[in-house]
Design a protein around this motif. Structure first.
Motif, PDB file in Angstrom:
ATOM      1  N   GLU A 175       0.817  -1.213   0.000  1.00 21.65           N
ATOM      2  CA  GLU A 175       0.000   0.000   0.000  1.00 21.65           C
ATOM      3  C   GLU A 175       0.850   1.262   0.000  1.00 21.65           C
ATOM      4  N   LEU A 176       1.992   1.219   0.686  1.00 23.19           N
ATOM      5  CA  LEU A 176       2.864   2.394   0.735  1.00 23.19           C
ATOM      6  C   LEU A 176       3.832   2.448  -0.434  1.00 23.19           C
ATOM      7  N   GLY A 177       4.016   1.318  -1.112  1.00 24.21           N
ATOM      8  CA  GLY A 177       4.946   1.279  -2.237  1.00 24.21           C
ATOM      9  C   GLY A 177       6.398   1.271  -1.814  1.00 24.21           C
ATOM     10  N   ARG A 178       6.658   0.849  -0.579  1.00 24.61           N
ATOM     11  CA  ARG A 178       8.039   0.765  -0.072  1.00 24.61           C
ATOM     12  C   ARG A 178       8.096  -0.245   1.060  1.00 24.61           C
ATOM     13  N   PRO A 179       9.275  -0.804   1.334  1.00 21.67           N
ATOM     14  CA  PRO A 179       9.398  -1.741   2.459  1.00 21.67           C
ATOM     15  C   PRO A 179       9.122  -1.045   3.791  1.00 21.67           C
TER      16      PRO A 179
END
Length: 93
Positions: free
Chosen positions: A32-36
């Motif tokens: 959802e955040l597009g990052r780890p």
């Protein structure tokens, strides 16, 4: 449960569904955040949300080694119990 990263394979045994059936129905915080996202970041965010919602403040607390061992033992026993129950439901004798 809050999934931190993709890969529904581990949760399938608890939901009794195939990974393919869950692919479009399960997401993760990282997706959802597009990052780890790490446990520390997620934990702080959840704690901050609880603080705001319930008007409370958290006080850091360190468990004793004995308490940590007891909790770990209970969690392991619960995990084994759940795995045995699920195995019996998925593959009855």
């Amino acid at each position: 449960s809050i999934l931190m990263r993709g890969g529904s394979e581990r949760i399938v045994k608890y939901l009794l569904a195939s990974p393919d059936a869950l692919e479009d129905r399960i997401t993760s915080v990282s997706a959802e955040l597009g990052r780890p996202v790490g446990r520390g970041d997620l934990g702080m965010s959840v704690a901050a949300a609880f603080s705001g919602m319930f008007g409370i403040e958290w006080e850091p607390l360190r468990l004793s080694e004995r308490d940590e061992a007891e909790i770990a033992g209970r969690a392991l026993a619960k995990r084994r119990e759940t795995d045995e129950r699920i195995a019996g439901e998925v593959c009855p004798p």
